[in-house]
Motif scaffolding. Structure first.
Motif, short mmCIF file in Angstrom:
data_model
loop_
_atom_site.label_atom_id
_atom_site.label_comp_id
_atom_site.label_asym_id
_atom_site.label_seq_id
_atom_site.Cartn_x
_atom_site.Cartn_y
_atom_site.Cartn_z
N ILE A 10 4.86 -9.92 3.94
CA ILE A 10 5.15 -8.58 4.50
C ILE A 10 6.42 -8.58 5.35
CG2 ILE A 10 3.60 -8.91 6.49
CD1 ILE A 10 2.93 -5.94 6.29
N SER A 11 6.61 -9.67 6.11
CA SER A 11 7.76 -9.71 7.02
C SER A 11 9.09 -9.84 6.26
CB SER A 11 7.60 -10.86 8.01
OG SER A 11 7.29 -12.04 7.31
N ASP A 12 9.01 -10.23 4.98
CA ASP A 12 10.23 -10.34 4.18
C ASP A 12 10.58 -9.05 3.44
OD1 ASP A 12 10.29 -12.96 4.94
OD2 ASP A 12 9.37 -13.71 3.10
N LEU A 13 9.69 -8.07 3.53
CA LEU A 13 9.90 -6.84 2.78
C LEU A 13 10.35 -5.73 3.71
CD1 LEU A 13 6.62 -6.88 0.64
CD2 LEU A 13 8.92 -7.41 -0.16
N GLY A 14 11.34 -4.98 3.30
CA GLY A 14 11.74 -3.79 4.04
C GLY A 14 10.72 -2.69 3.79
N PRO A 15 10.76 -1.63 4.61
CA PRO A 15 9.80 -0.53 4.45
C PRO A 15 9.81 0.05 3.05
CG PRO A 15 11.15 -0.22 6.43
CD PRO A 15 11.67 -1.44 5.73
N ARG A 16 10.96 0.15 2.44
CA ARG A 16 11.03 0.76 1.12
C ARG A 16 10.43 -0.13 0.04
NH1 ARG A 16 16.58 4.13 1.01
NH2 ARG A 16 16.11 4.55 3.18
N GLU A 17 10.64 -1.44 0.21
CA GLU A 17 10.05 -2.36 -0.77
C GLU A 17 8.53 -2.38 -0.65
OE1 GLU A 17 12.86 -6.09 -1.40
OE2 GLU A 17 12.54 -5.65 0.72
N ARG A 18 8.05 -2.25 0.57
CA ARG A 18 6.60 -2.22 0.76
C ARG A 18 6.01 -0.97 0.15
NH1 ARG A 18 6.31 -2.78 6.92
NH2 ARG A 18 7.92 -4.36 7.07
N ASN A 19 6.71 0.14 0.34
CA ASN A 19 6.30 1.41 -0.25
C ASN A 19 4.85 1.77 0.03
OD1 ASN A 19 6.73 3.78 -1.55
ND2 ASN A 19 6.62 2.93 -3.62
N ILE A 20 4.53 1.78 1.32
CA ILE A 20 3.17 2.09 1.76
C ILE A 20 3.16 3.46 2.42
CG2 ILE A 20 1.41 1.45 3.46
CD1 ILE A 20 2.43 -1.40 3.22
N ALA A 21 2.13 4.25 2.14
CA ALA A 21 1.99 5.54 2.81
C ALA A 21 0.69 5.55 3.61
CB ALA A 21 1.99 6.66 1.79
N LEU A 22 0.70 6.29 4.69
CA LEU A 22 -0.46 6.34 5.59
C LEU A 22 -0.95 7.77 5.79
CD1 LEU A 22 0.54 3.97 8.49
CD2 LEU A 22 -1.82 4.37 7.86
N VAL A 23 -2.26 7.94 5.81
CA VAL A 23 -2.84 9.22 6.21
C VAL A 23 -3.74 8.96 7.41
CG1 VAL A 23 -4.31 11.16 5.55
CG2 VAL A 23 -2.78 10.14 3.86
N PHE A 24 -3.43 9.61 8.51
CA PHE A 24 -4.20 9.40 9.73
C PHE A 24 -5.36 10.39 9.82
CE2 PHE A 24 0.12 7.98 10.70
CZ PHE A 24 -0.13 6.72 11.19
N GLN A 25 -6.27 10.05 10.70
CA GLN A 25 -7.44 10.89 10.95
C GLN A 25 -7.04 12.31 11.39
OE1 GLN A 25 -10.03 8.96 13.67
NE2 GLN A 25 -11.53 10.61 13.68
N ASP A 26 -6.03 12.39 12.24
CA ASP A 26 -5.64 13.72 12.77
C ASP A 26 -4.53 14.37 11.94
OD1 ASP A 26 -3.48 12.22 13.38
OD2 ASP A 26 -3.59 12.48 15.55
N TYR A 27 -4.19 13.73 10.79
CA TYR A 27 -3.18 14.22 9.84
C TYR A 27 -1.75 14.17 10.37
CZ TYR A 27 -7.61 16.24 8.42
OH TYR A 27 -8.93 16.43 8.15
N ALA A 28 -1.58 14.34 11.70
CA ALA A 28 -0.25 14.22 12.31
C ALA A 28 0.82 15.03 11.58
CB ALA A 28 0.15 12.74 12.40
N LEU A 29 0.53 16.28 11.26
CA LEU A 29 1.55 17.15 10.66
C LEU A 29 2.50 17.62 11.75
CD1 LEU A 29 -0.72 19.36 8.37
CD2 LEU A 29 0.57 17.29 7.76
N TYR A 30 3.73 17.94 11.37
CA TYR A 30 4.69 18.47 12.34
C TYR A 30 4.42 19.97 12.49
CZ TYR A 30 6.86 14.02 11.41
OH TYR A 30 7.09 12.68 11.26
N PRO A 31 4.03 20.41 13.68
CA PRO A 31 3.57 21.80 13.84
C PRO A 31 4.65 22.85 13.62
CG PRO A 31 3.64 20.68 15.97
CD PRO A 31 3.93 19.64 14.92
N HIS A 32 5.90 22.49 13.88
CA HIS A 32 6.98 23.47 13.76
C HIS A 32 7.57 23.52 12.36
CE1 HIS A 32 8.65 19.56 14.63
NE2 HIS A 32 9.80 19.96 14.14
N MET A 33 7.09 22.67 11.46
CA MET A 33 7.62 22.65 10.09
C MET A 33 6.63 23.28 9.13
SD MET A 33 9.07 18.86 9.43
CE MET A 33 10.03 17.98 10.63
N THR A 34 7.18 23.96 8.12
CA THR A 34 6.32 24.51 7.06
C THR A 34 5.68 23.36 6.28
OG1 THR A 34 8.10 24.45 5.44
CG2 THR A 34 7.84 26.50 6.72
#
Ligand code: ADP
Ligand code: ADP
Length: 225
Positions: free
Chosen positions: A67-91
């Protein structure tokens, strides 16, 4: 798709030993649930796999690469949190587009990807709304849309259904499972709900106090005395 191999994983916060020598391998395209009581280390493990927390020792490999050898894009992992963490000011549209905009992807591709994600989740009609104008279930879909819009190889979900009412929870389970099969994505799903884990998972990792107690198909986990 991505396989994940975890070996001898320890995580400490100061004197607190949270993850205690975990070993497990997750196959490409598997749906795995981490099940266990609050405080057993599920979120910490998810954060380590996401690369958001440093591990104390041991290794986490994606398709054989540390994992430490991989950049964020190579890891290509997505997360969904319990509270969804949407940006309130964005559509809804801008929320879903956000991860792509950060990658400086061109506008036409972003529009295409957002339309695809909205279509998969059945939220095309909501794209111009703000999160405040959505129901809990709709917000949850938007959070999942934002997670899948980049075509991640691994999707991590931390109790994504626990803020929904009971009937919606059951409905969204089916949706998430359908989506996972359709996209052929590796999913790691954290929950403290046994039934949820049973219904959703190819295998369940039962955790307690920072150790893995069982890692088996739902039937084998629950047929034990
Ligand atoms: P959940 O049971 O829903 O996973 P927790 O209440 O265990 O959530 O913890 C929520 C978050 O708070 C954790 O992901 C962790 O980052 C943080 N947290 C929990 N316990 C501590 C603590 N003792 N010190 C600092 N942060 C903590
Ligand atoms: P779960 O997700 O299973 O509820 P967590 O991974 O959130 O469990 O927490 C596991 C343990 O780690 C808990 O005892 C919690 O207090 C501790 N912990 C979590 N995050 C932190 C942190 N940032 N600092 C200190 N302790 C933490």
């Amino acid at each position: 798709m991505s396989s994940i191999n975890i070996a001898g994983l320890n995580k400490r916060y100061g004197q607190t030993h949270v993850l205690k020598g975990l070993d497990l391998s997750i196959k490409n395209g598997e749906f795995i649930s981490f099940l266990g009581p609050s405080g057993c280390g599920k979120s910490t493990l998810l954060f380590c796999i996401a690369g958001l927390e440093e591990i104390s020792d041991g290794s986490i490999r994606f398709d054989g690469r540390e994992i430490s050898d991989l950049g964020p894009r190579e890891r290509n992992i997505a997360l969904v949190f319990q509270d969804y963490a949407l940006y309130p000011h964005m559509t809804v549209r801008d929320n879903i587009a956000f991860p792509l905009r950060q990658q400086k992807i061109d506008a036409a591709t972003i529009a295409k990807q957002v339309a695809w994600a909205a279509d998969v989740l059945g939220i095309q009609a909501l794209l111009d709304r703000l999160p405040a104008a959505l129901s809990g279930g709709q917000r949850q879909r938007v959070a999942v849309g934002r997670a899948i819009v980049r075509n991640p190889s691994v999707l991590l979900m931390d109790e994504p259904l626990s803020n929904l009412d009971a009937s919606l929870r059951v409905h969204m389970r089916t949706e998430i499972r359908r989506l996972q099969k359709e996209l052929g994505i590796t999913v790691i799903f954290v929950t403290h709900d046994q039934e949820e884990a049973m219904v959703l998972s190819d295998r369940i990792a039962v955790m307690n106090n920072g150790v893995l107690q069982q890692f088996a198909a739902p039937m084998d986990v629950y047929s034990r005395p």
